[in-house]
Design a protein around this motif. Structure first.
Motif, PDB file in Angstrom:
ATOM      1  N   ASN A   1       2.132 -11.452 -15.318  1.00 47.78           N
ATOM      2  CA  ASN A   1       2.909 -10.811 -14.263  1.00 47.78           C
ATOM      3  C   ASN A   1       3.082  -9.375 -14.730  1.00 47.78           C
ATOM      4  N   TYR A   2       3.103  -8.439 -13.810  1.00 49.82           N
ATOM      5  CA  TYR A   2       3.195  -7.041 -14.217  1.00 49.82           C
ATOM      6  C   TYR A   2       3.830  -6.194 -13.129  1.00 49.82           C
ATOM      7  N   GLU A   3       4.278  -5.019 -13.562  1.00 54.35           N
ATOM      8  CA  GLU A   3       4.721  -3.982 -12.635  1.00 54.35           C
ATOM      9  C   GLU A   3       4.178  -2.660 -13.151  1.00 54.35           C
ATOM     10  N   GLY A   4       3.576  -1.894 -12.257  1.00 60.64           N
ATOM     11  CA  GLY A   4       3.021  -0.591 -12.620  1.00 60.64           C
ATOM     12  C   GLY A   4       3.767   0.515 -11.914  1.00 60.64           C
ATOM     13  N   LYS A   5       4.170   1.527 -12.683  1.00 64.23           N
ATOM     14  CA  LYS A   5       4.916   2.658 -12.134  1.00 64.23           C
ATOM     15  C   LYS A   5       4.298   3.961 -12.625  1.00 64.23           C
ATOM     16  N   PHE A   6       4.625   5.014 -11.907  1.00 63.60           N
ATOM     17  CA  PHE A   6       4.331   6.363 -12.387  1.00 63.60           C
ATOM     18  C   PHE A   6       5.498   6.798 -13.260  1.00 63.60           C
ATOM     19  N   LEU A   7       5.358   7.895 -13.966  1.00 69.88           N
ATOM     20  CA  LEU A   7       6.438   8.365 -14.825  1.00 69.88           C
ATOM     21  C   LEU A   7       7.687   8.779 -14.051  1.00 69.88           C
ATOM     22  N   ASN A   8       7.553   9.019 -12.744  1.00 69.32           N
ATOM     23  CA  ASN A   8       8.727   9.353 -11.935  1.00 69.32           C
ATOM     24  C   ASN A   8       9.479   8.108 -11.478  1.00 69.32           C
TER      25      ASN A   8
ATOM     26  N   SER B   1      -3.558  10.344 -13.608  1.00 71.47           N
ATOM     27  CA  SER B   1      -2.187   9.811 -13.626  1.00 71.47           C
ATOM     28  C   SER B   1      -1.913   9.029 -14.899  1.00 71.47           C
ATOM     29  N   VAL B   2      -0.763   9.322 -15.513  1.00 75.33           N
ATOM     30  CA  VAL B   2      -0.235   8.507 -16.598  1.00 75.33           C
ATOM     31  C   VAL B   2       0.431   7.299 -15.937  1.00 75.33           C
ATOM     32  N   LEU B   3       0.177   6.106 -16.468  1.00 73.97           N
ATOM     33  CA  LEU B   3       0.695   4.885 -15.871  1.00 73.97           C
ATOM     34  C   LEU B   3       1.639   4.167 -16.830  1.00 73.97           C
ATOM     35  N   ASP B   4       2.690   3.576 -16.271  1.00 74.36           N
ATOM     36  CA  ASP B   4       3.730   2.903 -17.034  1.00 74.36           C
ATOM     37  C   ASP B   4       3.795   1.448 -16.555  1.00 74.36           C
TER      38      ASP B   4
END
Length: 155
Positions: free
Chosen positions: A79-86, A143-146
């Motif tokens: 399971n995962y969640e991907g966000k941008f640095l903002n 894009s840097v991904l978090d």
């Protein structure tokens, strides 16, 4: 007529030469340095105890897991969640997602094996280990991904 043909041929040659001379200005080393500065600022500002991997990936092991170990070629369920640095979410699993670690971005291939099944990890991935200078859906180029990833299964 011959002059017109020669002119068009010459024009075609010039266009071909000029277009082949245009360079892709993407420099992965420069981009990695830019991404690294953004990530360093982000983790400092947000008090994230992240560790820098030799690949340039930053990670935080939230829960190491106690199950099976995985490697870069393992078949996993997550399971995962991907966000941008903002903080904006660009992707999130709604059920267990399964794949080979060879089929995902390099940041995941390097980062997921740092935990065992049952573990949770946060990966802050420079663009050079993600989609580089290519856009992918709602993810802009460079894009840097978090990601926060729960490793639920491995085969």
């Amino acid at each position: 007529m011959k002059l017109k043909t020669k002119f068009l041929l010459m024009l075609a040659v010039i266009v071909t030469v000029v277009s082949s001379c245009s360079k892709d200005n993407y420099d992965p080393e420069r981009q990695l340095a830019e991404d690294d500065a953004l990530i360093s600022e982000f983790i400092t500002k947000n008090n994230i105890p992240a560790i820098k991997h030799s690949s340039g990936l930053y990670y935080q092991i939230i829960t190491p897991g106690t199950g099976a170990s995985v490697n870069e070629t393992s078949y996993v369920g997550v399971n995962y969640e991907g966000k941008f640095l903002n903080g904006n979410v660009f992707d999130k699993s709604t059920s267990i997602t399964k794949f080979y670690l060879t089929e995902v971005i390099e940041g995941w291939t390097k980062g997921v094996p740092l935990i065992k099944v049952g573990g949770r990890i946060r990966l802050i991935i420079p663009s050079t280990l993600a989609y580089k200078n290519q856009s992918r859906g709602s993810i802009p180029a460079n894009s840097v991904l978090d990601f926060t990833i729960d490793l639920l299964q491995a085969q």
